[in-house]
Design a protein around this motif. Sequence first.
Motif, PDB file in Angstrom:
ATOM      1  N   ALA A   1      30.980  19.275  84.007  1.00  0.00           N
ATOM      2  CA  ALA A   1      31.816  20.401  83.586  1.00  0.00           C
ATOM      3  C   ALA A   1      31.716  21.515  84.620  1.00  0.00           C
ATOM      4  CB  ALA A   1      31.343  20.912  82.227  1.00  0.00           C
ATOM      5  N   LYS A   2      32.873  22.006  85.061  1.00  0.00           N
ATOM      6  CA  LYS A   2      32.901  23.103  86.032  1.00  0.00           C
ATOM      7  C   LYS A   2      33.950  24.123  85.617  1.00  0.00           C
ATOM      8  CE  LYS A   2      29.715  21.545  88.689  1.00  0.00           C
ATOM      9  NZ  LYS A   2      28.415  22.189  88.673  1.00  0.00           N
ATOM     10  N   HIS A   3      33.570  25.385  85.673  1.00  0.00           N
ATOM     11  CA  HIS A   3      34.463  26.482  85.312  1.00  0.00           C
ATOM     12  C   HIS A   3      34.697  27.379  86.513  1.00  0.00           C
ATOM     13  CE1 HIS A   3      36.204  29.873  83.169  1.00  0.00           C
ATOM     14  NE2 HIS A   3      35.421  30.626  83.921  1.00  0.00           N
ATOM     15  N   THR A   4      35.904  27.932  86.613  1.00  0.00           N
ATOM     16  CA  THR A   4      36.192  28.949  87.611  1.00  0.00           C
ATOM     17  C   THR A   4      37.163  29.964  87.021  1.00  0.00           C
ATOM     18  OG1 THR A   4      36.917  29.389  89.868  1.00  0.00           O
ATOM     19  CG2 THR A   4      38.103  27.659  88.683  1.00  0.00           C
ATOM     20  N   ASP A   5      37.079  31.172  87.503  1.00  0.00           N
ATOM     21  CA  ASP A   5      38.044  32.213  87.136  1.00  0.00           C
ATOM     22  C   ASP A   5      39.069  32.408  88.249  1.00  0.00           C
ATOM     23  OD1 ASP A   5      37.098  32.956  84.565  1.00  0.00           O
ATOM     24  OD2 ASP A   5      35.438  34.021  85.486  1.00  0.00           O
ATOM     25  N   HIS A   6      39.014  31.591  89.276  1.00  0.00           N
ATOM     26  CA  HIS A   6      39.924  31.687  90.411  1.00  0.00           C
ATOM     27  C   HIS A   6      41.103  30.738  90.217  1.00  0.00           C
ATOM     28  CE1 HIS A   6      36.914  34.166  92.299  1.00  0.00           C
ATOM     29  NE2 HIS A   6      36.014  33.222  92.070  1.00  0.00           N
ATOM     30  N   ASP A   7      42.016  30.705  91.174  1.00  0.00           N
ATOM     31  CA  ASP A   7      43.203  29.846  91.079  1.00  0.00           C
ATOM     32  C   ASP A   7      43.018  28.525  91.809  1.00  0.00           C
ATOM     33  OD1 ASP A   7      43.212  30.816  93.653  1.00  0.00           O
ATOM     34  OD2 ASP A   7      45.332  31.419  93.637  1.00  0.00           O
ATOM     35  N   ARG A   8      41.771  28.197  92.108  1.00  0.00           N
ATOM     36  CA  ARG A   8      41.454  26.921  92.747  1.00  0.00           C
ATOM     37  C   ARG A   8      40.017  26.547  92.392  1.00  0.00           C
ATOM     38  NH1 ARG A   8      41.858  28.769  98.942  1.00  0.00           N
ATOM     39  NH2 ARG A   8      43.908  29.189  98.130  1.00  0.00           N
ATOM     40  N   ILE A   9      39.710  25.258  92.520  1.00  0.00           N
ATOM     41  CA  ILE A   9      38.347  24.767  92.271  1.00  0.00           C
ATOM     42  C   ILE A   9      37.861  24.098  93.548  1.00  0.00           C
ATOM     43  CG2 ILE A   9      39.138  22.580  91.229  1.00  0.00           C
ATOM     44  CD1 ILE A   9      36.126  24.431  89.878  1.00  0.00           C
TER      45      ILE A   9
ATOM     46  N   MET B   1      39.846  26.501  83.905  1.00  0.00           N
ATOM     47  CA  MET B   1      40.386  27.597  84.709  1.00  0.00           C
ATOM     48  C   MET B   1      40.522  28.797  83.768  1.00  0.00           C
ATOM     49  SD  MET B   1      40.739  26.198  87.678  1.00  0.00           S
ATOM     50  CE  MET B   1      41.978  26.794  88.786  1.00  0.00           C
ATOM     51  N   GLY B   2      39.571  29.713  83.877  1.00  0.00           N
ATOM     52  CA  GLY B   2      39.615  30.931  83.078  1.00  0.00           C
ATOM     53  C   GLY B   2      39.471  30.726  81.586  1.00  0.00           C
ATOM     54  N   LEU B   3      38.892  29.614  81.168  1.00  0.00           N
ATOM     55  CA  LEU B   3      38.775  29.236  79.746  1.00  0.00           C
ATOM     56  C   LEU B   3      40.135  29.211  79.048  1.00  0.00           C
ATOM     57  CD1 LEU B   3      35.528  31.045  78.519  1.00  0.00           C
ATOM     58  CD2 LEU B   3      35.833  28.628  79.046  1.00  0.00           C
TER      59      LEU B   3
END
Length: 176
Positions: A86-94, A123-125
């Motif tokens: 599981a990976k989360h980011t608040d950006h527009d790319r991973i 992406m941003g939950l």
Amino acid sequence: MSDVNRQMIGWRSQAVGGMFENILSASCNYYRERGVAIVDKTPEPMRPIKPYGDRRRGQYIACYEKQAQPDYKGVLCDGRAIIFEAKHTDHDRIQESVITKTQRQGLDDFRTMGAQCFVMVSMGLQSFYRVPWEVFGDMKSHYGRKYMTLEELAPYKLSQKMGTVLILEGVELHEN
């Protein structure tokens, strides 16, 4: 950037990552209740150092013994293993680099043995994706760089049903 700011960013990242894992665990329970799969969160490899606070509550200070394995492991109703990180980011790319060496090795090893392996991306939950490991783990050959944009994630977007992210929809099940 000050140490306090870094600490705040770290705490926020940890909290959001934990929320994403809670979403995934709820989805795993949804599929368990329907007899589709049994998938559980892999506990972090920790070693207790000393008791902390109220000993009756089992509290202790601990340290991580080694880098974490993939976050979730389980079995589909057809007997095949399923493994995902599981990976989360608040950006527009991973970034591909969010996967550690240990996680990469684990996903590669499980895939070699026939397991279904994925990276679940938040992406941003707000939007959730199930990216096959063979794509996520080799972004350079698929996209010419080591990150994926929202457009490239689009084919892997997951649906939601009454607040549950449908993490296994479309995973092909084979009859025994």
